[in-house]
Design a protein around this motif. Structure first.
Motif, PDB file in Angstrom:
ATOM      1  N   ASP A  73       0.810  -1.223   0.000  1.00 50.21           N
ATOM      2  CA  ASP A  73       0.000   0.000   0.000  1.00 50.21           C
ATOM      3  C   ASP A  73       0.836   1.262   0.000  1.00 50.21           C
ATOM      4  OD1 ASP A  73      -2.746  -1.196   0.279  1.00 50.21           O
ATOM      5  OD2 ASP A  73      -1.749  -2.096   2.020  1.00 50.21           O
ATOM      6  N   ALA A  74       2.083   1.167   0.455  1.00 52.63           N
ATOM      7  CA  ALA A  74       2.996   2.309   0.417  1.00 52.63           C
ATOM      8  C   ALA A  74       4.413   1.793   0.556  1.00 52.63           C
ATOM      9  CB  ALA A  74       2.692   3.306   1.525  1.00 52.63           C
ATOM     10  N   ALA A  75       5.327   2.487  -0.114  1.00 52.55           N
ATOM     11  CA  ALA A  75       6.757   2.220   0.051  1.00 52.55           C
ATOM     12  C   ALA A  75       7.434   3.535   0.410  1.00 52.55           C
ATOM     13  CB  ALA A  75       7.363   1.636  -1.219  1.00 52.55           C
ATOM     14  N   PHE A  76       8.513   3.437   1.158  1.00 50.29           N
ATOM     15  CA  PHE A  76       9.215   4.618   1.646  1.00 50.29           C
ATOM     16  C   PHE A  76      10.693   4.465   1.327  1.00 50.29           C
ATOM     17  CE2 PHE A  76       5.475   3.838   4.125  1.00 50.29           C
ATOM     18  CZ  PHE A  76       4.896   5.090   4.295  1.00 50.29           C
ATOM     19  N   ASP A  77      11.248   5.446   0.606  1.00 53.09           N
ATOM     20  CA  ASP A  77      12.673   5.383   0.279  1.00 53.09           C
ATOM     21  C   ASP A  77      13.459   6.275   1.221  1.00 53.09           C
ATOM     22  OD1 ASP A  77      15.151   4.996  -0.848  1.00 53.09           O
ATOM     23  OD2 ASP A  77      14.895   6.659  -2.249  1.00 53.09           O
ATOM     24  N   ALA A  78      14.136   5.640   2.164  1.00 53.08           N
ATOM     25  CA  ALA A  78      15.051   6.346   3.061  1.00 53.08           C
ATOM     26  C   ALA A  78      16.482   5.921   2.782  1.00 53.08           C
ATOM     27  CB  ALA A  78      14.692   6.058   4.524  1.00 53.08           C
ATOM     28  N   ALA A  79      16.700   5.337   1.610  1.00 52.78           N
ATOM     29  CA  ALA A  79      18.032   4.878   1.220  1.00 52.78           C
ATOM     30  C   ALA A  79      18.730   5.879   0.312  1.00 52.78           C
ATOM     31  CB  ALA A  79      17.940   3.516   0.532  1.00 52.78           C
ATOM     32  N   GLY A  80      17.972   6.457  -0.614  1.00 53.06           N
ATOM     33  CA  GLY A  80      18.533   7.497  -1.462  1.00 53.06           C
ATOM     34  C   GLY A  80      19.402   6.993  -2.598  1.00 53.06           C
ATOM     35  N   VAL A  81      19.117   5.780  -3.075  1.00 57.53           N
ATOM     36  CA  VAL A  81      19.881   5.227  -4.195  1.00 57.53           C
ATOM     37  C   VAL A  81      18.903   4.718  -5.254  1.00 57.53           C
ATOM     38  CG1 VAL A  81      21.909   4.633  -2.832  1.00 57.53           C
ATOM     39  CG2 VAL A  81      20.051   2.980  -3.040  1.00 57.53           C
ATOM     40  N   ALA A  82      19.352   4.732  -6.499  1.00 60.48           N
ATOM     41  CA  ALA A  82      18.478   4.374  -7.613  1.00 60.48           C
ATOM     42  C   ALA A  82      17.886   2.967  -7.501  1.00 60.48           C
ATOM     43  CB  ALA A  82      19.234   4.534  -8.934  1.00 60.48           C
ATOM     44  N   PRO A  83      18.668   1.928  -7.110  1.00 62.67           N
ATOM     45  CA  PRO A  83      18.069   0.592  -7.022  1.00 62.67           C
ATOM     46  C   PRO A  83      16.885   0.521  -6.059  1.00 62.67           C
ATOM     47  CG  PRO A  83      20.464   0.437  -7.009  1.00 62.67           C
ATOM     48  CD  PRO A  83      20.140   1.889  -6.877  1.00 62.67           C
ATOM     49  N   ALA A  84      16.935   1.305  -4.975  1.00 61.60           N
ATOM     50  CA  ALA A  84      15.821   1.306  -4.027  1.00 61.60           C
ATOM     51  C   ALA A  84      14.569   1.883  -4.676  1.00 61.60           C
ATOM     52  CB  ALA A  84      16.192   2.107  -2.781  1.00 61.60           C
ATOM     53  N   VAL A  85      14.726   2.983  -5.414  1.00 65.44           N
ATOM     54  CA  VAL A  85      13.584   3.598  -6.087  1.00 65.44           C
ATOM     55  C   VAL A  85      12.978   2.652  -7.111  1.00 65.44           C
ATOM     56  CG1 VAL A  85      12.858   5.520  -7.574  1.00 65.44           C
ATOM     57  CG2 VAL A  85      14.471   5.927  -5.699  1.00 65.44           C
ATOM     58  N   GLU A  86      13.833   2.039  -7.915  1.00 62.70           N
ATOM     59  CA  GLU A  86      13.344   1.127  -8.956  1.00 62.70           C
ATOM     60  C   GLU A  86      12.622  -0.077  -8.353  1.00 62.70           C
ATOM     61  OE1 GLU A  86      16.928   0.345 -11.058  1.00 62.70           O
ATOM     62  OE2 GLU A  86      17.129   2.426 -11.751  1.00 62.70           O
ATOM     63  N   LEU A 109      18.548  10.771 -10.639  1.00 62.74           N
ATOM     64  CA  LEU A 109      17.894   9.498 -10.898  1.00 62.74           C
ATOM     65  C   LEU A 109      17.340   9.481 -12.323  1.00 62.74           C
ATOM     66  CD1 LEU A 109      15.840   9.023  -7.608  1.00 62.74           C
ATOM     67  CD2 LEU A 109      18.083   8.087  -8.149  1.00 62.74           C
ATOM     68  N   SER A 110      17.428   8.339 -12.963  1.00 59.18           N
ATOM     69  CA  SER A 110      16.796   8.150 -14.275  1.00 59.18           C
ATOM     70  C   SER A 110      15.790   7.018 -14.126  1.00 59.18           C
ATOM     71  CB  SER A 110      17.840   7.820 -15.344  1.00 59.18           C
ATOM     72  OG  SER A 110      18.607   6.696 -14.958  1.00 59.18           O
ATOM     73  N   THR A 111      14.639   7.360 -13.557  1.00 60.59           N
ATOM     74  CA  THR A 111      13.631   6.351 -13.237  1.00 60.59           C
ATOM     75  C   THR A 111      12.688   6.143 -14.411  1.00 60.59           C
ATOM     76  OG1 THR A 111      13.692   7.004 -10.921  1.00 60.59           O
ATOM     77  CG2 THR A 111      11.782   5.738 -11.646  1.00 60.59           C
ATOM     78  N   PRO A 112      12.547   4.904 -14.905  1.00 56.00           N
ATOM     79  CA  PRO A 112      11.602   4.638 -16.004  1.00 56.00           C
ATOM     80  C   PRO A 112      10.165   4.948 -15.572  1.00 56.00           C
ATOM     81  CG  PRO A 112      13.081   2.776 -15.626  1.00 56.00           C
ATOM     82  CD  PRO A 112      13.239   3.696 -14.471  1.00 56.00           C
ATOM     83  N   LEU A 113       9.513   5.839 -16.303  1.00 48.74           N
ATOM     84  CA  LEU A 113       8.161   6.245 -15.923  1.00 48.74           C
ATOM     85  C   LEU A 113       7.116   5.183 -16.229  1.00 48.74           C
ATOM     86  CD1 LEU A 113       8.104  10.009 -16.944  1.00 48.74           C
ATOM     87  CD2 LEU A 113       8.465   8.990 -14.693  1.00 48.74           C
ATOM     88  N   ILE A 114       7.508   4.137 -16.966  1.00 52.70           N
ATOM     89  CA  ILE A 114       6.530   3.118 -17.312  1.00 52.70           C
ATOM     90  C   ILE A 114       5.924   2.476 -16.067  1.00 52.70           C
ATOM     91  CG2 ILE A 114       8.219   1.239 -17.486  1.00 52.70           C
ATOM     92  CD1 ILE A 114       5.214   1.831 -19.838  1.00 52.70           C
ATOM     93  N   ASN A 115       6.730   2.354 -14.999  1.00 54.77           N
ATOM     94  CA  ASN A 115       6.215   1.776 -13.756  1.00 54.77           C
ATOM     95  C   ASN A 115       5.180   2.671 -13.092  1.00 54.77           C
ATOM     96  OD1 ASN A 115       7.505  -0.726 -13.513  1.00 54.77           O
ATOM     97  ND2 ASN A 115       9.413   0.239 -12.841  1.00 54.77           N
ATOM     98  N   LEU A 116       5.248   3.961 -13.368  1.00 54.78           N
ATOM     99  CA  LEU A 116       4.247   4.886 -12.843  1.00 54.78           C
ATOM    100  C   LEU A 116       2.998   4.874 -13.714  1.00 54.78           C
ATOM    101  CD1 LEU A 116       6.463   8.021 -12.016  1.00 54.78           C
ATOM    102  CD2 LEU A 116       5.697   6.250 -10.446  1.00 54.78           C
TER     103      LEU A 116
END
Length: 349
Positions: A241-254, A276-283
């Protein structure tokens, strides 16, 4: 009095400086403890970032050099004219935000988004000193059940609580927390305080996993487990239901964006050293979203103080105290190397 004074990149000096006095509408505090924040580390190793190097801040009229420290608690020793609801001897914790009170966020009560926001210890002389002076609106009294030393953790725990609220979760929700540093630990505590029981903390460091597991958390090692596949299996493909990124690295976001359910958020609590270069397809395909968060308001402080008064926060195994003179070698260096997790500075030692 002694204080940790910031002069710029890799330059913090422990010096004797003038002891401040409370003016009208101000409160003078004898500092008990001041936490070292990740922001302090960024300023020391990569800054100045938020600290004004030359042009004074519009609200505080202060520029570098500045006494560090925005996570602190202490005892009131004096109050200025016009302050009648705080008294000498009160144990307090500080909400270190300066706000203009006039911009749209301030008028709507979201002063953490003030267009001229400033912070005590970054844009004004802070709490990494024996004494400091703050405006009355930054002061929160601590109940007798909270040791004044522990009050220094209210600020970072409020950062975490504010993020948890933005996750829009309830007691039946599932959540993922990426990173088991102080803010990740704080988010876990906040979610537990909201009634969640299904929380996984994703952390590659064995030391950090052990620390948060000792508090009662359930962890995942992303170097040995395919986290998105595991979450998909556990939730029948629905995601958390929710994820929280407190790591600050691209693999965590992906990873997080693969794990959250449709129309659910990834709350970004981190400061990112690299773009970050996050693929928007996941959004796009599942209408997921990335939600930013910054600091807190008084509501978050009150919630954390209430939980802390009930004994909700356990500092065993992840919080240590050092002397003011050890701020650089025993503080910044130890934290950057990952040998310590959270350090509180005792300005009297």
């Amino acid at each position: 009095m002694r204080a940790a004074v910031y002069y710029g990149n890799h330059k913090v000096e422990i010096e004797d400086v003038s002891e401040p006095e409370a003016g009208p509408g101000q409160v003078k505090i004898r500092v008990s403890r001041n936490g070292i924040c990740g922001t302090d580390l960024h300023e020391f190793y990569d800054g100045p970032i938020f600290i004004p190097p030359s042009d004074p801040h519009p609200l505080t009229h202060k520029a570098m050099p500045v006494v560090l420290g925005h996570e602190f608690s202490g005892i009131v020793t004096a109050v200025g004219a016009g302050v009648d609801d705080v008294a000498e001897g009160d144990a307090v914790t500080i909400e270190p935000i300066y706000r203009c009170g006039e911009c749209r966020p301030c008028r709507s009560g979201q002063y953490n988004l003030c267009k001229s926001i400033g912070f005590h210890g970054l844009m004004a002389d802070g709490g990494m000193a024996e004494y400091t002076v703050v405006p009355r609106n930054q002061v929160h009294k601590l109940p007798d059940s909270i040791p004044v030393e522990m009050g220094a953790l209210v600020e970072p725990m409020s950062v975490a609580y504010h993020a948890a609220v933005l996750g829009e979760v309830g007691d039946q929700s599932r959540a993922l927390v990426y990173g088991a540093g102080p803010i990740g630990i704080g988010i876990w505590f906040a979610l537990r305080g909201m009634g969640l029981t299904e929380i996984d903390v994703v952390e590659p460091s064995e030391t950090r996993r052990r620390s948060i597991e000792a508090l009662g958390a359930r962890t995942l090692d992303p170097t040995s487990v395919d986290v998105p596949a595991l979450i998909a299996d556990r939730t029948d493909g629905d995601g958390v239901d929710a994820a929280f990124d407190a790591a600050g690295v691209a693999p965590a976001v992906e990873s997080a964006l693969e794990c959250v359910g449709e129309r659910r958020p990834l709350i970004s609590v981190a400061i990112y050293d690299k773009p970050l270069s996050t693929p928007l397809i996941n959004l796009v395909l599942r209408e997921r979203r990335i939600q930013g968060t910054i600091c807190y308001t008084a509501d978050d402080y009150r919630a954390v103080i209430d939980l802390m008064a009930k004994g909700h926060y356990n500092t065993t195994g992840w919080v240590d105290t050092i002397a003011l003179g050890d701020v650089v070698d025993g503080g910044f260096e130890e934290l950057r190397a990952g040998r310590k997790m959270k350090l509180l500075v005792d300005p009297t030692a």
